[in-house]
Design a protein around this motif. Structure first.
Motif, mmCIF file in Angstrom:
data_model
loop_
_atom_site.group_PDB
_atom_site.id
_atom_site.type_symbol
_atom_site.label_atom_id
_atom_site.label_comp_id
_atom_site.label_asym_id
_atom_site.label_seq_id
_atom_site.Cartn_x
_atom_site.Cartn_y
_atom_site.Cartn_z
ATOM 1 N N ASP A 1 0.829 -1.204 0.000
ATOM 2 C CA ASP A 1 0.000 0.000 0.000
ATOM 3 C C ASP A 1 0.865 1.256 0.000
ATOM 4 N N ASN A 2 0.348 2.328 -0.584
ATOM 5 C CA ASN A 2 1.057 3.602 -0.606
ATOM 6 C C ASN A 2 1.360 4.062 0.818
ATOM 7 N N LYS A 3 2.599 4.453 1.049
ATOM 8 C CA LYS A 3 3.128 4.933 2.335
ATOM 9 C C LYS A 3 3.273 3.831 3.388
ATOM 10 N N SER A 4 2.837 2.623 3.090
ATOM 11 C CA SER A 4 2.996 1.510 4.023
ATOM 12 C C SER A 4 4.453 1.062 4.035
ATOM 13 N N VAL A 5 4.963 0.750 5.226
ATOM 14 C CA VAL A 5 6.351 0.315 5.385
ATOM 15 C C VAL A 5 6.378 -1.125 5.889
ATOM 16 N N LYS A 6 7.225 -1.926 5.274
ATOM 17 C CA LYS A 6 7.490 -3.284 5.742
ATOM 18 C C LYS A 6 8.991 -3.360 6.022
ATOM 19 N N ALA A 7 9.356 -3.427 7.301
ATOM 20 C CA ALA A 7 10.775 -3.422 7.682
ATOM 21 C C ALA A 7 10.897 -4.058 9.070
ATOM 22 N N TRP A 8 11.962 -4.590 9.378
ATOM 23 C CA TRP A 8 13.233 -4.901 8.755
ATOM 24 C C TRP A 8 13.369 -6.412 8.655
ATOM 25 N N LYS A 9 14.011 -6.875 7.568
ATOM 26 C CA LYS A 9 14.255 -8.305 7.362
ATOM 27 C C LYS A 9 15.677 -8.507 6.863
ATOM 28 N N ARG A 10 16.201 -9.691 7.161
ATOM 29 C CA ARG A 10 17.497 -10.103 6.614
ATOM 30 C C ARG A 10 17.430 -11.607 6.401
ATOM 31 N N HIS A 11 17.705 -12.019 5.165
ATOM 32 C CA HIS A 11 17.709 -13.446 4.844
ATOM 33 C C HIS A 11 19.103 -14.021 5.064
ATOM 34 N N LYS A 12 19.141 -15.224 5.610
ATOM 35 C CA LYS A 12 20.415 -15.901 5.868
ATOM 36 C C LYS A 12 20.921 -16.623 4.625
ATOM 37 N N SER B 1 -1.842 3.695 -5.065
ATOM 38 C CA SER B 1 -2.470 3.276 -3.812
ATOM 39 C C SER B 1 -2.090 1.829 -3.498
ATOM 40 N N ASN B 2 -1.894 1.014 -4.521
ATOM 41 C CA ASN B 2 -1.378 -0.350 -4.380
ATOM 42 C C ASN B 2 -0.234 -0.532 -5.358
ATOM 43 N N ASN B 3 0.926 -0.955 -4.857
ATOM 44 C CA ASN B 3 2.118 -1.174 -5.669
ATOM 45 C C ASN B 3 2.410 -2.662 -5.643
ATOM 46 N N LEU B 4 2.764 -3.217 -6.789
ATOM 47 C CA LEU B 4 2.925 -4.665 -6.889
ATOM 48 C C LEU B 4 4.402 -5.046 -6.896
ATOM 49 N N LEU B 5 4.769 -5.942 -5.987
ATOM 50 C CA LEU B 5 6.139 -6.437 -5.856
ATOM 51 C C LEU B 5 6.180 -7.905 -6.252
ATOM 52 N N LEU B 6 7.171 -8.259 -7.068
ATOM 53 C CA LEU B 6 7.443 -9.656 -7.409
ATOM 54 C C LEU B 6 8.815 -10.008 -6.853
ATOM 55 N N ASN B 7 8.900 -11.121 -6.128
ATOM 56 C CA ASN B 7 10.183 -11.652 -5.681
ATOM 57 C C ASN B 7 10.377 -13.011 -6.330
ATOM 58 N N ILE B 8 11.476 -13.153 -7.058
ATOM 59 C CA ILE B 8 11.881 -14.449 -7.598
ATOM 60 C C ILE B 8 13.053 -14.887 -6.729
ATOM 61 N N ALA B 9 12.789 -15.849 -5.858
ATOM 62 C CA ALA B 9 13.769 -16.277 -4.862
ATOM 63 C C ALA B 9 14.429 -17.586 -5.268
#
Length: 141
Positions: A44-55, A109-117
């Motif tokens: 969502d706009n202005k929404s924050v997702k934090a903090w992460k660290r992958h091992k 208002s909605n932003n789309l994220l793709l993660n290819i892991a």
């Protein structure tokens, strides 16, 4: 995959009758480190997702719709790195394991994220901290 270096790769947008084609990743691309899973997430706009660290996970982050601001923090250097990607800056960010990061929707208002892991999600593989763990001001855009 080179450790602790975030790779930014320009991606192709191909105009096509009936709707454009947005490339994401090929197995021959720099940053490809195998395939574990791919997933989409709305931010969502202005929404924050934090903090992460992958091992162990190498992430390949793409924003085909809207704009997302990524903040990467290297604890060894005490340095923040900001990258905004999305429709107007269509690139793929390849993020190796070991880097703290957070992100914020700054476009639609909605932003789309793709993660290819490179590996499937494993809750034991990721470390998480609360948003105020690092002293970063998310209100400054």
């Amino acid at each position: 995959m080179t450790n602790n270096i975030i790779i930014s790769t320009d991606l192709s947008q191909i105009p096509a009758a009936g709707g454009d084609v947005f490339h994401a990743m090929k197995s021959t691309d720099l940053g490809y480190d195998g395939f574990g899973e791919a997933y989409f997430s709305w931010v969502d706009n202005k929404s924050v997702k934090a903090w992460k660290r992958h091992k162990n996970m190498t992430m390949n982050l793409i924003v085909p719709l809207g704009t997302i601001r990524f903040i990467f923090f290297e604890t060894d250097l005490s340095v923040y790195q900001e990258k905004k990607i999305g429709t107007d800056n269509y690139v793929r960010l390849t993020v190796p394991p070991g880097i703290w990061f957070g992100f914020q929707g700054v476009g639609l208002s909605n932003n789309l994220l793709l993660n290819i892991a490179n590996i499937p999600h494993d809750p034991e593989e990721v470390e998480e901290k609360p948003i105020n763990f690092f002293s970063f001001d998310w209100n400054k855009i």
